[in-house]
Write a protein that holds these residues in place. Structure first.
Motif, PDB file in Angstrom:
ATOM      1  N   LYS A  40       8.350   2.694   8.638  1.00  0.00           N
ATOM      2  CA  LYS A  40       8.202   4.102   8.272  1.00  0.00           C
ATOM      3  C   LYS A  40       6.937   4.275   7.438  1.00  0.00           C
ATOM      4  CE  LYS A  40      12.949   5.752   8.321  1.00  0.00           C
ATOM      5  NZ  LYS A  40      13.990   6.394   7.530  1.00  0.00           N
ATOM      6  N   VAL A  41       6.276   5.402   7.610  1.00  0.00           N
ATOM      7  CA  VAL A  41       5.083   5.724   6.832  1.00  0.00           C
ATOM      8  C   VAL A  41       5.525   6.451   5.568  1.00  0.00           C
ATOM      9  CG1 VAL A  41       2.938   7.033   6.824  1.00  0.00           C
ATOM     10  CG2 VAL A  41       3.693   5.897   8.915  1.00  0.00           C
ATOM     11  N   ALA A  42       5.088   5.957   4.416  1.00  0.00           N
ATOM     12  CA  ALA A  42       5.546   6.524   3.154  1.00  0.00           C
ATOM     13  C   ALA A  42       4.880   7.855   2.817  1.00  0.00           C
ATOM     14  CB  ALA A  42       5.323   5.531   2.023  1.00  0.00           C
ATOM     15  N   PHE A  43       3.651   8.076   3.233  1.00  0.00           N
ATOM     16  CA  PHE A  43       2.963   9.301   2.848  1.00  0.00           C
ATOM     17  C   PHE A  43       2.327   9.965   4.056  1.00  0.00           C
ATOM     18  CE2 PHE A  43       2.719   6.818  -1.101  1.00  0.00           C
ATOM     19  CZ  PHE A  43       3.335   7.713  -1.956  1.00  0.00           C
ATOM     20  N   ILE A  44       2.672  11.201   4.263  1.00  0.00           N
ATOM     21  CA  ILE A  44       1.981  12.057   5.215  1.00  0.00           C
ATOM     22  C   ILE A  44       1.757  13.353   4.458  1.00  0.00           C
ATOM     23  CG2 ILE A  44       2.154  13.348   7.357  1.00  0.00           C
ATOM     24  CD1 ILE A  44       3.859  11.098   8.463  1.00  0.00           C
ATOM     25  N   GLY A  45       0.517  13.701   4.247  1.00  0.00           N
ATOM     26  CA  GLY A  45       0.216  14.887   3.456  1.00  0.00           C
ATOM     27  C   GLY A  45      -0.141  14.494   2.038  1.00  0.00           C
ATOM     28  N   LYS A  46       0.170  15.372   1.118  1.00  0.00           N
ATOM     29  CA  LYS A  46      -0.179  15.139  -0.288  1.00  0.00           C
ATOM     30  C   LYS A  46       0.662  13.991  -0.855  1.00  0.00           C
ATOM     31  CE  LYS A  46      -1.457  19.898  -1.049  1.00  0.00           C
ATOM     32  NZ  LYS A  46      -1.190  21.115  -1.822  1.00  0.00           N
TER      33      LYS A  46
END
Length: 77
Positions: A40-46
């Motif tokens: 899973k990707v921990a950050f998408i966006g701010k």
């Protein structure tokens, strides 16, 4: 430093599985929210940073995470 339950609960309220200690910054202990699944990707966006000052646990405001990132760049982290 291991996150306390309040930090974990705040991370979970944002859809994460937990949090890990990053560093101390401006009087706060900074935690990054994490997922248990490494795919899973921990950050998408701010960015989401959890700040803990020994009493209060909260999400960093936009100006705070921007300052944190700038300070990290300057220190070469």
């Amino acid at each position: 430093m291991k996150p306390n339950q309040t930090i974990i609960d705040l991370a979970k309220s944002y859809g994460f599985d937990g949090a890990e200690f990053e560093c101390e910054w401006n009087g706060y202990k900074v935690f990054n929210p994490t997922f248990d699944d490494p795919d899973k990707v921990a950050f998408i966006g701010k960015p989401i940073l959890i700040l803990y000052d020994g009493n209060t646990t909260r999400i960093a405001d936009e100006w705070e995470w921007q300052d944190f990132i700038e300070d990290s760049k300057e220190k070469g982290e």
